[in-house]
Design a protein around this motif. Structure first.
Motif, mmCIF file in Angstrom:
data_model
loop_
_atom_site.group_PDB
_atom_site.id
_atom_site.type_symbol
_atom_site.label_atom_id
_atom_site.label_comp_id
_atom_site.label_asym_id
_atom_site.label_seq_id
_atom_site.Cartn_x
_atom_site.Cartn_y
_atom_site.Cartn_z
ATOM 1 N N GLN A 144 47.654 27.238 58.588
ATOM 2 C CA GLN A 144 47.889 27.946 57.217
ATOM 3 C C GLN A 144 48.200 27.549 55.740
ATOM 4 O O GLN A 144 47.804 28.045 54.969
ATOM 5 N N LEU A 145 49.076 26.311 56.096
ATOM 6 C CA LEU A 145 49.672 25.756 54.936
ATOM 7 C C LEU A 145 49.084 24.197 54.514
ATOM 8 O O LEU A 145 49.501 23.876 53.875
ATOM 9 N N GLU A 146 47.915 23.960 55.251
ATOM 10 C CA GLU A 146 47.237 22.778 55.244
ATOM 11 C C GLU A 146 46.861 22.420 53.699
ATOM 12 O O GLU A 146 47.156 21.178 53.528
ATOM 13 N N LYS A 147 46.382 23.098 53.108
ATOM 14 C CA LYS A 147 45.946 23.101 51.668
ATOM 15 C C LYS A 147 47.220 22.416 50.945
ATOM 16 O O LYS A 147 47.073 21.474 50.160
ATOM 17 N N GLY A 148 48.275 23.071 50.800
ATOM 18 C CA GLY A 148 49.627 23.016 50.130
ATOM 19 C C GLY A 148 50.245 21.697 50.752
ATOM 20 O O GLY A 148 50.567 20.737 49.941
ATOM 21 N N VAL A 149 50.078 21.432 51.983
ATOM 22 C CA VAL A 149 50.885 20.136 52.682
ATOM 23 C C VAL A 149 50.275 18.950 52.561
ATOM 24 O O VAL A 149 50.628 17.780 52.014
ATOM 25 N N THR A 150 48.888 18.807 52.627
ATOM 26 C CA THR A 150 48.008 17.746 52.505
ATOM 27 C C THR A 150 48.000 17.311 51.083
ATOM 28 O O THR A 150 47.502 16.237 50.636
ATOM 29 N N ALA A 151 48.386 18.192 49.980
ATOM 30 C CA ALA A 151 48.272 17.855 48.473
ATOM 31 C C ALA A 151 49.409 16.755 48.585
ATOM 32 O O ALA A 151 49.350 15.737 47.356
ATOM 33 N N TYR A 152 50.392 16.339 49.227
ATOM 34 C CA TYR A 152 51.356 15.421 49.399
ATOM 35 C C TYR A 152 50.751 14.253 49.904
ATOM 36 O O TYR A 152 50.044 14.380 50.932
#
Length: 363
Positions: A144-152
């Motif tokens: 669910q949070l992959e988009k925000g997490v993988t931006a790092y």
């Protein structure tokens, strides 16, 4: 004339208060003993109510209740007092700047069954932390949070469906970052060595040990807290430790953690900034911790808005420039050398019992 029912009620409340106050003094790791470390504010309120209620009792009952309850109230107040504005602060708030030596941290126990994924994702976007540390994350949370997490550019995950998963993400330069197991109870700890844009190196510890609940003693929790403090201090480098400690800031274990690691706490002198339980105004305590060595300054430390979890997110902004930090924090008392040597011996022996592949490789 006071009824028997009124007298009985006051006596029962007084007995509960005295027993609950005395139990944490026992050198026990039993969950039903250590759980009473949490509700000190609530117990103090109960004690004050009992004192006022005892005014109306006959003298023989009045003094039998007032003396022990008053002593207990004084003790509870002393334990809570550092986490009120009545005491001097340990960390002076520094000015915000954009020179590259400041770091924003968002640490949040999202509560695994919580399904308000969009609220957490929105908070990550709004805070835009340099370091993101999420606890109780399973594969669903990651998806669910992959988009925000993988931006790092740097991400470390330990995804579990047992309430002890974690996600660590940072845009800072990473010299080391890995999951560590400091106790046999299979709860992960995150150790990292990071560097700011301005070139300031520091260590980050992310903790989430087990709570004192039925079936869990606090042996492993306390060991994990104490040993993580000592492992990270093997070099003279700034250290910050955050996370859901499942331990109140005023407990003996948390106070020893501060002493062992030489940490200071932004809550001291400001207020308890209770982080749990976010779903109940009556049962709150400061168990999501922020500790830093005195060579780290604090610019901001606050509780974020609720996101559906039983924990409030904790948001902090720290300063790593030694010139800006100098003189901002109260120097903690040093451990006597013999006590430090003994602790190092114990940690060394304990370390031999753990899996070397999962231990911090800090030299």
């Amino acid at each position: 004339m006071i009824s028997i029912a009124y007298l009985s009620l006051v006596c029962i409340a007084a007995a509960l208060f005295v027993v609950a106050t005395a139990l944490p003094l026992a050198p026990s790791h039993a969950w039903w003993v250590r759980a009473w470390d949490f509700p000190r504010v609530q117990l103090l309120i109960l004690g004050v109510i009992v004192l006022f209620s005892a005014i109306f009792l006959a003298p023989v009952w009045k003094w039998a209740i007032v003396v022990p309850v008053l002593a207990g109230c004084i003790y509870q107040a002393i334990r809570i007092l550092p986490y009120t504005p009545l005491m001097p602060t340990e960390m002076t708030l520094l000015d915000r700047d954009d020179s590259g030596s400041q770091v924003v941290i968002l640490a949040s126990n999202v509560e695994e069954p919580n399904d308000r994924y969009d609220d957490v994702a929105q908070q990550i976007r709004e805070v835009d932390p340099d370091i993101l540390f999420l606890m109780e994350t399973d594969q669903t949370w990651y998806d669910q949070l992959e988009k925000g997490v993988t931006a790092y550019p740097n991400v470390v995950t330990e995804l579990r469906n047992n309430y002890y998963g974690l996600i660590f993400a940072t845009r800072l330069k990473v010299h080391a970052a890995h999951v560590t197991y400091l106790t046999p109870d299979d709860t992960p700890t995150l150790f990292a060595e990071l560097e700011t844009d301005a070139g300031n190196r520091f260590r980050f510890i992310g903790l989430h040990p087990r709570p004192p609940v039925p079936g869990n003693s606090t042996d492993d929790r306390d060991a994990q807290i104490i040993f993580s403090a000592r492992f990270a201090r093997e070099q003279d480098m700034p250290v910050i430790a955050v996370g859901d400690f499942n331990d109140a800031a005023w407990s003996d274990t948390s106070r020893r953690f501060k002493h062992v690691g030489g940490y200071v706490d932004p809550r001291v002198g400001r207020g308890m900034i209770a982080s749990f339980d976010a779903k109940s105004r009556l049962l709150r305590a400061p168990i999501d911790q922020f500790y830093a060595t005195p060579d780290i300054g604090v610019v901001e430390f606050r509780r974020g808005p609720a996101v559906g979890s039983d924990h409030f997110p904790m948001i902090s902004r720290i300063e790593l420039d030694p010139e800006k930090v100098r003189g901002a924090n109260k120097a903690p008392s040093e451990m006597p050398q013999d006590e430090l040597d003994e602790l190092d011996r114990i940690v060394g022996e304990y370390r031999k019992t753990l899996d070397p592949d999962h231990l911090p490789d800090f030299k």
